[in-house]
Every structure is written in structure tokens, then in C-alpha cells.
Scaffold this motif. Sequence first.
Motif, PDB file in Angstrom:
ATOM      1  N   THR A  81      37.014  44.578  42.804  1.00  0.00           N
ATOM      2  CA  THR A  81      35.977  43.946  41.447  1.00  0.00           C
ATOM      3  C   THR A  81      36.778  44.596  40.254  1.00  0.00           C
ATOM      4  O   THR A  81      37.263  45.869  40.392  1.00  0.00           O
ATOM      5  CB  THR A  81      34.597  44.621  41.638  1.00  0.00           C
ATOM      6  OG1 THR A  81      34.298  44.111  43.082  1.00  0.00           O
ATOM      7  CG2 THR A  81      34.026  44.058  40.573  1.00  0.00           C
ATOM      8  N   CYS A  82      37.014  43.598  39.367  1.00  0.00           N
ATOM      9  CA  CYS A  82      37.592  43.960  38.015  1.00  0.00           C
ATOM     10  C   CYS A  82      36.398  44.206  37.078  1.00  0.00           C
ATOM     11  O   CYS A  82      35.721  43.307  36.769  1.00  0.00           O
ATOM     12  CB  CYS A  82      38.280  42.674  37.478  1.00  0.00           C
ATOM     13  SG  CYS A  82      39.415  43.085  36.223  1.00  0.00           S
ATOM     14  N   TRP A 136      43.972  37.848  38.647  1.00  0.00           N
ATOM     15  CA  TRP A 136      44.453  39.171  39.521  1.00  0.00           C
ATOM     16  C   TRP A 136      46.020  38.918  39.861  1.00  0.00           C
ATOM     17  O   TRP A 136      46.628  37.700  39.929  1.00  0.00           O
ATOM     18  CB  TRP A 136      43.918  39.032  40.829  1.00  0.00           C
ATOM     19  CG  TRP A 136      42.358  39.292  40.889  1.00  0.00           C
ATOM     20  CD1 TRP A 136      41.297  38.669  40.726  1.00  0.00           C
ATOM     21  CD2 TRP A 136      42.004  40.741  40.991  1.00  0.00           C
ATOM     22  NE1 TRP A 136      40.077  39.426  40.553  1.00  0.00           N
ATOM     23  CE2 TRP A 136      40.516  40.643  40.705  1.00  0.00           C
ATOM     24  CE3 TRP A 136      42.494  42.116  41.378  1.00  0.00           C
ATOM     25  CZ2 TRP A 136      39.578  41.801  40.874  1.00  0.00           C
ATOM     26  CZ3 TRP A 136      41.788  43.109  41.296  1.00  0.00           C
ATOM     27  CH2 TRP A 136      40.480  43.247  41.141  1.00  0.00           C
ATOM     28  N   ARG A 137      46.731  40.076  39.900  1.00  0.00           N
ATOM     29  CA  ARG A 137      48.126  40.110  40.435  1.00  0.00           C
ATOM     30  C   ARG A 137      48.413  41.134  41.466  1.00  0.00           C
ATOM     31  O   ARG A 137      47.868  42.163  41.568  1.00  0.00           O
ATOM     32  CB  ARG A 137      49.117  40.479  39.090  1.00  0.00           C
ATOM     33  CG  ARG A 137      49.261  39.332  38.029  1.00  0.00           C
ATOM     34  CD  ARG A 137      50.104  39.617  37.127  1.00  0.00           C
ATOM     35  NE  ARG A 137      50.143  38.669  35.897  1.00  0.00           N
ATOM     36  CZ  ARG A 137      50.907  38.612  34.755  1.00  0.00           C
ATOM     37  NH1 ARG A 137      51.843  39.652  34.717  1.00  0.00           N
ATOM     38  NH2 ARG A 137      50.810  37.701  34.013  1.00  0.00           N
ATOM     39  N   ARG A 138      49.319  40.576  42.413  1.00  0.00           N
ATOM     40  CA  ARG A 138      49.777  41.568  43.455  1.00  0.00           C
ATOM     41  C   ARG A 138      51.168  41.705  43.387  1.00  0.00           C
ATOM     42  O   ARG A 138      51.777  40.713  43.534  1.00  0.00           O
ATOM     43  CB  ARG A 138      49.230  40.714  44.830  1.00  0.00           C
ATOM     44  CG  ARG A 138      49.632  41.558  45.974  1.00  0.00           C
ATOM     45  CD  ARG A 138      49.295  41.017  47.324  1.00  0.00           C
ATOM     46  NE  ARG A 138      50.060  39.563  47.584  1.00  0.00           N
ATOM     47  CZ  ARG A 138      49.590  38.514  48.068  1.00  0.00           C
ATOM     48  NH1 ARG A 138      47.889  38.665  48.231  1.00  0.00           N
ATOM     49  NH2 ARG A 138      50.083  37.650  47.971  1.00  0.00           N
ATOM     50  N   ASP A 139      51.586  42.823  43.257  1.00  0.00           N
ATOM     51  CA  ASP A 139      52.860  43.230  43.227  1.00  0.00           C
ATOM     52  C   ASP A 139      53.802  42.477  41.986  1.00  0.00           C
ATOM     53  O   ASP A 139      54.677  41.764  42.344  1.00  0.00           O
ATOM     54  CB  ASP A 139      53.586  43.075  44.416  1.00  0.00           C
ATOM     55  CG  ASP A 139      53.223  43.940  45.574  1.00  0.00           C
ATOM     56  OD1 ASP A 139      52.709  44.918  44.987  1.00  0.00           O
ATOM     57  OD2 ASP A 139      53.404  43.688  46.581  1.00  0.00           O
ATOM     58  N   ASP A 198      35.327  34.173  38.634  1.00  0.00           N
ATOM     59  CA  ASP A 198      34.827  35.321  39.670  1.00  0.00           C
ATOM     60  C   ASP A 198      35.702  36.646  39.242  1.00  0.00           C
ATOM     61  O   ASP A 198      36.720  36.712  39.257  1.00  0.00           O
ATOM     62  CB  ASP A 198      34.664  34.876  40.945  1.00  0.00           C
ATOM     63  CG  ASP A 198      34.256  35.803  42.108  1.00  0.00           C
ATOM     64  OD1 ASP A 198      33.736  37.081  41.664  1.00  0.00           O
ATOM     65  OD2 ASP A 198      34.207  35.589  43.254  1.00  0.00           O
ATOM     66  N   LYS A 199      35.036  37.581  39.047  1.00  0.00           N
ATOM     67  CA  LYS A 199      35.702  39.030  38.996  1.00  0.00           C
ATOM     68  C   LYS A 199      36.076  39.751  40.304  1.00  0.00           C
ATOM     69  O   LYS A 199      36.578  40.856  40.213  1.00  0.00           O
ATOM     70  CB  LYS A 199      35.081  39.925  38.048  1.00  0.00           C
ATOM     71  CG  LYS A 199      33.603  40.315  38.415  1.00  0.00           C
ATOM     72  CD  LYS A 199      32.871  41.273  37.520  1.00  0.00           C
ATOM     73  CE  LYS A 199      31.645  41.944  38.034  1.00  0.00           C
ATOM     74  NZ  LYS A 199      30.940  42.538  37.366  1.00  0.00           N
ATOM     75  N   GLN A 239      43.097  41.660  34.767  1.00  0.00           N
ATOM     76  CA  GLN A 239      42.966  41.419  33.294  1.00  0.00           C
ATOM     77  C   GLN A 239      41.898  40.405  32.944  1.00  0.00           C
ATOM     78  O   GLN A 239      42.288  39.560  33.744  1.00  0.00           O
ATOM     79  CB  GLN A 239      44.233  41.080  32.758  1.00  0.00           C
ATOM     80  CG  GLN A 239      44.159  41.082  31.138  1.00  0.00           C
ATOM     81  CD  GLN A 239      45.623  40.517  30.524  1.00  0.00           C
ATOM     82  OE1 GLN A 239      46.025  39.553  31.096  1.00  0.00           O
ATOM     83  NE2 GLN A 239      46.187  41.057  29.622  1.00  0.00           N
ATOM     84  N   CYS A 240      41.192  40.399  32.169  1.00  0.00           N
ATOM     85  CA  CYS A 240      40.184  39.673  32.065  1.00  0.00           C
ATOM     86  C   CYS A 240      40.577  38.831  30.419  1.00  0.00           C
ATOM     87  O   CYS A 240      40.782  39.642  29.362  1.00  0.00           O
ATOM     88  CB  CYS A 240      38.848  40.045  32.050  1.00  0.00           C
ATOM     89  SG  CYS A 240      38.609  40.572  33.902  1.00  0.00           S
TER      90      CYS A 240
END
Length: 600
Positions: free
Chosen positions: A222-223, A237-240, A249-250, A267-268
Motif C-alpha cells: 500500500t502506497c 508502482w515500480r519493481r526493480d 488504486d494505491k 509515487q503518487c
Amino acid sequence: MTNVLGFILVMNALLCCGHAEGAILTIDPNWSTFHPGESVTFICDMNEGKDTDWEYEIKKNGEQFLRSNPHKSFTLQPIQIDHSDEYQCCGLRKISGDTKCSDTVSLTVTAQPKATLTAGPTTIPVGGSVTLSCSLPSAGWKYKWYIRTKNTPEVQLTDEENRDINVAQAGIYRCLGMRPNENYQSLVSDEVSITISFSNEVVVTRQPNRPQMFSGESITLTCEVQGGETTEWTCEWRRDGKTVKVGNDKHLTVSVNESSSEEYRCQCRRRDDWYSETKWSEKIPASVSDAVLTIDPNWSTFHSGDRVTFICDINEGKDTDWEYEIKKNGEQFLRSNPYKSFTFLPIQIDHSGEYQCCGLRKSSGDTKCSDTVSLTVTAQPKPTQTAGPTTIPVGGSVTLSCSLPSAGWKYKWYIRTKNTPEVQLTDEENRDINVAQAGIYRCLGMRPNENYQSLVSDEVSITISFSNEVVVTRQPNRPQMFSGESITLTCEVQGGETTEWTCEWRRSGSIIQWTDSKDWTFNVSESSSGNYMCQCRSRDDWYSSTQWSETITVTVSSPVISSFPVMLIVGPVSGIVLIVLLLLLWRCRRSKGQNIFFSF
């Protein structure tokens, strides 16, 4: 004789007709570079006789370009790139057939240019600004600026025609150049996106709350935007380092397996302002391990008096198959326990260290141990309270910020005034609040869901400044005073005659006196010299003040007594005293029958 006659004829010709200069070709407008579609005017001045005495032509690269014309001006429109060349104008005198030609003038025509838009930083903080610059390869341009956002179409900034502008609004900007006084413009520049970065801290939380997971389990990330709970966000959302999701949706749910070792961050952006964004969160890992030690709550720093729960997960069998223990710095800290959770309350500073959990299988005696996890415990913290301007105008407001060196806090805010005790602002639990009331503010942090709080911050005084003009008057009204004299300074608040004031007086910047009225009477000395100013506060609202007055100068010196008048008095008086003494002496001697002789 012949030379003399020739000289006389030449002088007569100059006197009668004036001195003849060569032909001159000018180009209007006088730009170094033109572009296709523009217009150019050739102006041919013969500098002899009248304009109507001549017929004119323009030559390009030595060849006739514009035919004989009775007018000395030629306008070429539209010009093209192949019009670039060397131009010359010639005049043919109608009555004699004489010809005069100018020097050549270069005309350069290039393709329609494209404006280049550059910016300083493209991400600016809230309240900040950035300079945008629109440039073209030649001179003679004004500029048009455009902006659009996600929710608004592109519009022109009507008040801006400069090459450089300063902007504080987020959005997408473009620019173009336009020639003054004609309908011609450059191509539009590429876009530049200006983004406003919020200072809100962004934290990724997870459920279940363990830094490492077992193969096949799912984890929900959850952000959380601290202080932005009432704002609608679109989160990325970032992965690697690669984007895996963008949406309203956060939350992000992922499944982990034995090869999982990814790190996630988010980041939002505000949904109603796509070009206003938060910072990136810290990275959070989601990986698989045989044994995992987690600490709940998952704070980076704990404080004396907090509580902490150690949770030991073994990725094999049932929880009841194992006995558990917690080690601190490699030594046993909590003994074997049939439960995988250990709660420790209260913790102290000396509990800081590296912790590890181990499981002992009851049936076989096998042991599995987790990686170490750091636990940092510091003294009870004291928040730092900061404010923008501490003096605000009537009707204005200011943002107060309460900060603590670690995450995981809500906040309590308090206010008091001169006439009211300190009370809590019950509707405020955010790190930043906006206030418009004068008074003294304090704040503290409190841990969510437990009875623990920080120390109270230092005080910050917020004062409301009246716009009334303040003037200092004096009695006697003269700039020069003498030591020992009395002076009365009066702090006049224009329009505040019916208000009771308490006034502060300063001399040369230093506070020297508070008075319960607008008048201040005192005896002066030489040390009283200086520049005086005043400011007043309403007695029924101590934290509402006027502006400072302009300074008024008071100069004090010692009285000076002249020696000449003193001598005029002392001399005669001394003579009279001497005569009286002599007469008394004479009378005394005479009464005794003695003769008195005076000799000089």
C-alpha cells in the motif's frame, strides 16, 4: 592658369548643387536573417537631386532582379530561401542617362525556424518557481507562451511576450516566436513538463507485515502519502526500476516464489492535477526465506517506553512443530517459546542491536535461523515545529509543520493566547496545518494505536499585523536635545484612536522600553541619541500587532557654557569686592587713629 580655372569650376559646382554621395541600398526590416513567407523592402537612396529625378532597379548577384521603377522602394513578398544572395541598387538619371549603383548588401533567407524551449529544474517544490527560456537562432522576435494541463486545454499566457518567463504552475508548456508588426511566426517548440513535487513523505506498507515471505504467498503493498489522506491520488508502482502498475488504486498485490528478490517503490500524483506529484518512496523488498524475523510495528526507530513484538516465521510445517527463540547480537535474548510471537514492553535505549530468530523442530531437533534485523532505540524525541512567516496580515494564514526524526507518528496541536489557556486543536492530527489565528502554538507526536507520545515542541508565536500606519511624534518637537531635558515620544496608530495599546520602543534596533500607553516620557542623556521606532499591540489581543513605524532621530548633547560671558561677570565682581575690603580696612585704621598710606 588652367588648374586654377578647373578648381574654381569645381567649387562653384559644389556650392550650387551640394556634394554628391554614392547610392545606398538599405533593407527594411534590418534583420540578419529572414525566413520564407516574410516580406522585405529594398530602399534605394541616390543622395543627389530629387527622388523623382531617377528611375531605380535592383540587381541580384549582378543581374537585374527588379525592373526599372519610378519609386525608390521595392517590397518583395513572400520571400523564399532561393532569394538569399548579394543585392545592389542602381539609379538612372532621367535627364542625362547617368547611372549610379550602390555597394552590395547580403540577404540571408533560411527555413522557418523552430523555437527551442529550455528550463531549469523541471520538478519544483510547492511554492517554488522555475525560469523557462524560448530561443530562436536570429534576432527580432517576440514570444508567445502556451500551457495545458491534464484537465484543461492549451491556452496562451496573454501577459507574456518575453524570451524568459518565471512560472510556478505545473503543466505542459510550449512557445513560439513572432515577428513584430507582421503576421509571421516560427514553428512551435517541443513541450516541457513542469511538475510540482509535494514534500509529503511516502511510505510503503505491506500485509502481511513481514520483510520476507514464504514461497507461494501473496503480499499486498500500500502506497501511503503521509498527510494526504483526504486527497485522491493516482499511484505508480515500480519493481526493480520498471513500471508495473499505474492506477487510482494505491494497493498492489504480488505473489512471491523461491526466486523472488524484487524491490518495490511507489509515487503518487493528484488526480485533479496530474503535474503535481509526491517524491518516490523508499524501496521495500519482497523475497522468500526459510526463516523470517519481523518486527511489529515496522518502524525504523523506536524510543524509550515503546513496545515491540518479534514475530518468527519458519517456512516449513506448522507453527506448532517448532520452538522459538530470539537472539541479540548472537546471544540468546528470549528463551525457547512455543509461540512464534514475543512482545517486549517497555523497551529501553540499551535494547538497540541486531536480532535474529531461530526455530528448533520438536521432532528432529533441526534448527533454522533468520537473517538479522536491526532494532534502533533512541531517547524520547522532541518534535521540531517550523512556520513560514510568523507575522501574517489580517485575513492571511500560515502553514505550521511538526516533524520528528522517524516515521509512524500522528500529531497533536495546541494553542494559547494571552487571555485563554492552552487548548488542543481537536480536528488536527496532520504533520502540517494551516492556521489564521494569532497565538502561541505547540505540537507533539503520538504513536498510532498505543499510549505513547513524544516530548512537546518549542513554542512558535503567530502574530497578526494590522495595516494601520504608525507615526512617531515628539514634544518638544526639535531634533537637538540637551542632557537632563525631558522628552515625550508618542506612538500614533492612524485609525486606532479608540483602541487601548501596549507599545514597544526600540532605539537603533534594540528593545529599550514597553509602555502601557502610546506615550513615553523620559529624561535624556548623551547615550539617548539614536533612531527611535515603535510598534503597538492591542491589549485585548496580545498577538495582534501594528506595523513598525518609520524611525525618528533624537540627538542629545551636553550644555556648552562660554568662557567670555563668565569673565565679563567675574572681573567686575572681583574688583568691587577688593574695593569694599580696602574701604573696610581704611575705616578700621582710622577709628584707631592710625594713618593709612597707600603706596603703589
